[in-house]
Design a protein around this motif. Structure first.
Motif, PDB file in Angstrom:
ATOM      1  N   TYR A 187       0.818  -1.220   0.000  1.00 62.25           N
ATOM      2  CA  TYR A 187       0.000   0.000   0.000  1.00 62.25           C
ATOM      3  C   TYR A 187       0.852   1.271   0.000  1.00 62.25           C
ATOM      4  CZ  TYR A 187      -3.137   3.690   1.580  1.00 62.25           C
ATOM      5  OH  TYR A 187      -3.838   4.867   1.693  1.00 62.25           O
ATOM      6  N   ARG A 188       0.489   2.208  -0.902  1.00 64.02           N
ATOM      7  CA  ARG A 188       1.222   3.466  -1.023  1.00 64.02           C
ATOM      8  C   ARG A 188       0.322   4.685  -0.886  1.00 64.02           C
ATOM      9  NH1 ARG A 188       4.791   4.025  -6.079  1.00 64.02           N
ATOM     10  NH2 ARG A 188       5.986   5.341  -4.669  1.00 64.02           N
ATOM     11  N   LYS A 189      -0.817   4.674  -1.593  1.00 68.33           N
ATOM     12  CA  LYS A 189      -1.682   5.849  -1.599  1.00 68.33           C
ATOM     13  C   LYS A 189      -3.121   5.405  -1.818  1.00 68.33           C
ATOM     14  CE  LYS A 189      -0.906   6.525  -6.558  1.00 68.33           C
ATOM     15  NZ  LYS A 189      -0.419   7.453  -7.606  1.00 68.33           N
ATOM     16  N   SER A 190      -4.054   6.345  -1.662  1.00 69.96           N
ATOM     17  CA  SER A 190      -5.469   6.021  -1.765  1.00 69.96           C
ATOM     18  C   SER A 190      -6.128   6.789  -2.908  1.00 69.96           C
ATOM     19  CB  SER A 190      -6.180   6.370  -0.452  1.00 69.96           C
ATOM     20  OG  SER A 190      -7.568   6.125  -0.552  1.00 69.96           O
ATOM     21  N   ASN A 191      -7.070   6.130  -3.578  1.00 70.88           N
ATOM     22  CA  ASN A 191      -7.914   6.802  -4.557  1.00 70.88           C
ATOM     23  C   ASN A 191      -9.389   6.579  -4.225  1.00 70.88           C
ATOM     24  OD1 ASN A 191      -8.173   4.114  -5.170  1.00 70.88           O
ATOM     25  ND2 ASN A 191      -7.611   4.291  -7.334  1.00 70.88           N
ATOM     26  N   CYS A 192      -9.642   6.230  -2.975  1.00 75.19           N
ATOM     27  CA  CYS A 192     -11.000   5.936  -2.521  1.00 75.19           C
ATOM     28  C   CYS A 192     -11.671   7.201  -1.984  1.00 75.19           C
ATOM     29  CB  CYS A 192     -10.973   4.868  -1.428  1.00 75.19           C
ATOM     30  SG  CYS A 192     -10.224   3.302  -1.944  1.00 75.19           S
ATOM     31  N   LYS A 193     -12.953   7.108  -1.755  1.00 75.81           N
ATOM     32  CA  LYS A 193     -13.708   8.193  -1.136  1.00 75.81           C
ATOM     33  C   LYS A 193     -14.429   7.645   0.081  1.00 75.81           C
ATOM     34  CE  LYS A 193     -14.512  10.866  -5.380  1.00 75.81           C
ATOM     35  NZ  LYS A 193     -15.515  11.479  -6.271  1.00 75.81           N
ATOM     36  N   PRO A 194     -14.067   8.125   1.299  1.00 77.35           N
ATOM     37  CA  PRO A 194     -13.003   9.097   1.557  1.00 77.35           C
ATOM     38  C   PRO A 194     -11.620   8.468   1.413  1.00 77.35           C
ATOM     39  CG  PRO A 194     -13.878   8.292   3.609  1.00 77.35           C
ATOM     40  CD  PRO A 194     -14.741   7.687   2.540  1.00 77.35           C
ATOM     41  N   ASP A 197       7.850   5.012   1.561  1.00 75.28           N
ATOM     42  CA  ASP A 197       8.708   3.836   1.491  1.00 75.28           C
ATOM     43  C   ASP A 197       9.099   3.327   2.871  1.00 75.28           C
ATOM     44  OD1 ASP A 197       8.722   3.520  -1.197  1.00 75.28           O
ATOM     45  OD2 ASP A 197      10.784   4.169  -1.537  1.00 75.28           O
ATOM     46  N   PHE A 198       9.299   4.241   3.808  1.00 76.57           N
ATOM     47  CA  PHE A 198       9.783   3.854   5.116  1.00 76.57           C
ATOM     48  C   PHE A 198       8.705   3.116   5.907  1.00 76.57           C
ATOM     49  CE2 PHE A 198      11.521   8.116   3.962  1.00 76.57           C
ATOM     50  CZ  PHE A 198      12.633   7.609   3.320  1.00 76.57           C
ATOM     51  N   ASP A 199       7.462   3.592   5.785  1.00 76.73           N
ATOM     52  CA  ASP A 199       6.353   2.877   6.412  1.00 76.73           C
ATOM     53  C   ASP A 199       6.201   1.484   5.805  1.00 76.73           C
ATOM     54  OD1 ASP A 199       5.664   4.950   8.117  1.00 76.73           O
ATOM     55  OD2 ASP A 199       4.299   5.870   6.666  1.00 76.73           O
ATOM     56  N   ARG A 200       6.351   1.393   4.472  1.00 81.26           N
ATOM     57  CA  ARG A 200       6.230   0.094   3.819  1.00 81.26           C
ATOM     58  C   ARG A 200       7.322  -0.860   4.281  1.00 81.26           C
ATOM     59  NH1 ARG A 200       5.021   3.340  -0.474  1.00 81.26           N
ATOM     60  NH2 ARG A 200       7.031   3.067  -1.467  1.00 81.26           N
ATOM     61  N   GLU A 260      20.270  -9.563  12.063  1.00 83.63           N
ATOM     62  CA  GLU A 260      20.254  -8.118  12.270  1.00 83.63           C
ATOM     63  C   GLU A 260      19.603  -7.449  11.059  1.00 83.63           C
ATOM     64  OE1 GLU A 260      23.483  -4.530  13.111  1.00 83.63           O
ATOM     65  OE2 GLU A 260      24.056  -6.252  11.875  1.00 83.63           O
ATOM     66  N   PHE A 261      18.502  -6.734  11.290  1.00 83.27           N
ATOM     67  CA  PHE A 261      17.822  -6.015  10.220  1.00 83.27           C
ATOM     68  C   PHE A 261      18.276  -4.559  10.218  1.00 83.27           C
ATOM     69  CE2 PHE A 261      14.937  -9.225   8.746  1.00 83.27           C
ATOM     70  CZ  PHE A 261      14.723 -10.050   9.832  1.00 83.27           C
ATOM     71  N   LYS A 262      18.704  -4.083   9.047  1.00 83.29           N
ATOM     72  CA  LYS A 262      19.190  -2.715   8.911  1.00 83.29           C
ATOM     73  C   LYS A 262      18.439  -1.991   7.791  1.00 83.29           C
ATOM     74  CE  LYS A 262      22.559  -1.151  10.516  1.00 83.29           C
ATOM     75  NZ  LYS A 262      22.806  -0.291  11.696  1.00 83.29           N
ATOM     76  N   PRO A 263      17.216  -1.527   8.058  1.00 84.94           N
ATOM     77  CA  PRO A 263      16.499  -0.757   7.037  1.00 84.94           C
ATOM     78  C   PRO A 263      17.127   0.623   6.876  1.00 84.94           C
ATOM     79  CG  PRO A 263      15.257  -0.790   9.081  1.00 84.94           C
ATOM     80  CD  PRO A 263      16.429  -1.709   9.282  1.00 84.94           C
ATOM     81  N   VAL A 264      17.321   1.034   5.634  1.00 83.38           N
ATOM     82  CA  VAL A 264      17.889   2.361   5.342  1.00 83.38           C
ATOM     83  C   VAL A 264      16.751   3.297   4.964  1.00 83.38           C
ATOM     84  CG1 VAL A 264      19.472   3.657   3.879  1.00 83.38           C
ATOM     85  CG2 VAL A 264      20.047   1.320   4.567  1.00 83.38           C
ATOM     86  N   THR A 265      16.738   4.479   5.548  1.00 86.06           N
ATOM     87  CA  THR A 265      15.694   5.460   5.264  1.00 86.06           C
ATOM     88  C   THR A 265      16.299   6.668   4.553  1.00 86.06           C
ATOM     89  OG1 THR A 265      15.897   6.597   7.402  1.00 86.06           O
ATOM     90  CG2 THR A 265      14.427   4.686   7.305  1.00 86.06           C
ATOM     91  N   GLY A 266      15.521   7.731   4.441  1.00 86.55           N
ATOM     92  CA  GLY A 266      15.980   8.936   3.767  1.00 86.55           C
ATOM     93  C   GLY A 266      14.881   9.974   3.730  1.00 86.55           C
ATOM     94  N   THR A 267      14.964  10.871   2.770  1.00 92.06           N
ATOM     95  CA  THR A 267      13.993  11.956   2.636  1.00 92.06           C
ATOM     96  C   THR A 267      13.304  11.848   1.283  1.00 92.06           C
ATOM     97  OG1 THR A 267      15.392  13.392   3.986  1.00 92.06           O
ATOM     98  CG2 THR A 267      13.670  14.457   2.680  1.00 92.06           C
ATOM     99  N   TRP A 268      11.981  11.944   1.294  1.00 93.72           N
ATOM    100  CA  TRP A 268      11.201  11.842   0.061  1.00 93.72           C
ATOM    101  C   TRP A 268      11.015  13.204  -0.575  1.00 93.72           C
ATOM    102  CZ3 TRP A 268       9.250   9.100  -3.754  1.00 93.72           C
ATOM    103  CH2 TRP A 268       8.151   9.596  -4.470  1.00 93.72           C
ATOM    104  N   HIS A 269      11.505  13.353  -1.800  1.00 92.21           N
ATOM    105  CA  HIS A 269      11.232  14.518  -2.637  1.00 92.21           C
ATOM    106  C   HIS A 269      10.841  13.961  -3.998  1.00 92.21           C
ATOM    107  CE1 HIS A 269      12.546  17.532   0.187  1.00 92.21           C
ATOM    108  NE2 HIS A 269      13.723  16.953   0.330  1.00 92.21           N
ATOM    109  N   SER A 270       9.549  13.977  -4.296  1.00 93.78           N
ATOM    110  CA  SER A 270       9.028  13.332  -5.497  1.00 93.78           C
ATOM    111  C   SER A 270       9.880  13.636  -6.732  1.00 93.78           C
ATOM    112  CB  SER A 270       7.591  13.809  -5.756  1.00 93.78           C
ATOM    113  OG  SER A 270       7.042  13.149  -6.867  1.00 93.78           O
TER     114      SER A 270
END
Length: 363
Positions: free
Chosen positions: A244-251, A258-261, A321-331
């Motif tokens: 899951y990334r985004k919604s197109n539903c109403k509401p 990416d980091f949440d995923r 050992e889990f090492k998830p790498v994160t960052g900053t989102w700029h589309s």
């Protein structure tokens, strides 16, 4: 843990130079569309959702080595990569690094985009592993390669195979080895159908959904409808949860980056490991391996699979050992946190050298 590589080439070393980049689900599914059978491959990918199942089979499923060994001896997991290996290259004596890729390929949507990118280094002396995960939208800026999103790299290599004369699988091992400063020994690819099938074989996985999630797409059959709260998810719902990334539903429901995923994917990975290590998981391991075999491909040799089973038979979550790498989102990109990336590189290198403590990181 199945091994079939769809004519992948035998293992070749990857580059080792370092490089710097600058609740319950409800849904309806078309049963026929969700049960296609691609060519066969090996190992277990909780993907993250490599790909996640490959990791499960090697890092968790190996606990049931007697059964897996029987399957190997009876030719169920034959691999086109070749059976024998140099003893010096055996998983029993040499630390190995495996690239796990989860492709976006699924019924109604043929694709080579790799929405799951994980690299796992395993050390036979410490019987431990480090797993680094990277966001699918990571901007890769690496000398000798075109700037792009990391999830598009494999599909670009596939398109250019005829011109380059090199297999996409070898090219991405080399590139990822350069990016992370390690030699990548093997690659495993798992598609979305394999993830679904493994979850269904093991039974529903328990998660805690942090928010409502709703998204539909009539073109590829996506129908995400998840409700906030504790839930037990089947294969379709678990895949929706990690994708899951985004919604197109109403509401509309809140978007997910990416980091949440990555967090959700690690949550499901741990849930699958727990399932595999339970009595029920032992009884269902045969079906799990068959499901993976139908949807995965690799260049791991048959003899090496046996060595992996023997060497890591008793590995537990506390040794991973889990090492998830994160960052900053700029589309449209994720700009990786340089300090986290360097820490991930160091963790992989330390694991190979036998220096890491191997503390597991909860999702």
């Amino acid at each position: 843990m199945t091994t079939r590589n769809n004519n992948l080439p035998s293992r070749t070393p990857g580059g080792s130079n370092r490089g710097r980049p600058s609740g319950t689900a409800s849904k309806s599914r078309n049963t026929a569309a969700s049960k296609t059978k691609p060519k066969k491959g090996p190992f277990a990918r909780l993907a993250r959702a490599l790909l996640i199942l490959l990791l499960v089979a090697i890092l968790a499923g190996l606990g049931y080595g007697g059964y897996l060994w029987w399957k190997l001896e009876h030719g169920v997991f034959n691999t086109d990569a070749g059976g024998s290996i140099d003893p010096a290259q055996s998983a029993s004596v040499k630390p190995l690094t495996i690239l796990l890729l989860g492709t976006d390929n699924r019924p109604k949507h043929a694709s080579n985009l790799t929405d799951v990118i994980m690299v796992a280094s395993l050390n036979p002396d410490t019987k431990s592993a480090t797993v680094v995960s990277l966001p699918r939208d990571t901007l890769v800026q690496l000398s000798g390669y075109k700037q792009t999103k990391i999830n598009e790299v494999y599909t670009r290599f596939k398109r250019n195979e005829a011109e380059s004369g090199k297999r996409a699988e070898d090219q991405i091992k080399t590139m990822m080895g350069k990016y992370l400063g390690v030699e990548v020994d093997y690659v495993v690819l798992l598609d979305f159908q394999g993830f679904r099938d493994v979850v269904d074989k093991l039974g529903k996985v328990s998660v805690n959904i942090s928010r409502d999630m709703c998204y539909t797409d009539s073109v590829d059959g996506t129908d995400i409808n998840l409700t906030k709260g504790p839930a037990k998810l089947d294969g379709d719902s678990a895949l929706d949860y990690v994708r899951y990334r985004k919604s197109n539903c109403k509401p509309k429901t809140a978007a997910s980056d990416d980091f949440d995923r990555n967090k959700r994917q690690n949550e499901v990975l741990n849930a699958l490991v727990d399932k595999l290590q339970s009595l029920g998981g032992v009884l269902k391991i045969g079906g799990v391996l068959d499901a993976v075999d139908d949807n995965m491909k690799t260049d791991i040799e048959g003899e090496q699979i046996k060595d992996l089973i023997t060497t890591y038979m008793k590995i537990s979550k506390s040794d991973i050992e889990f090492k998830p790498v994160t960052g900053t989102w700029h589309s449209p990109f994720v700009y990786i946190n340089d300090k986290e990336l360097e820490a991930a590189k160091q963790s992989l290198q330390d694991r190979i050298a036998g220096k890491s403590s191997g503390a597991a990181v909860a999702p």
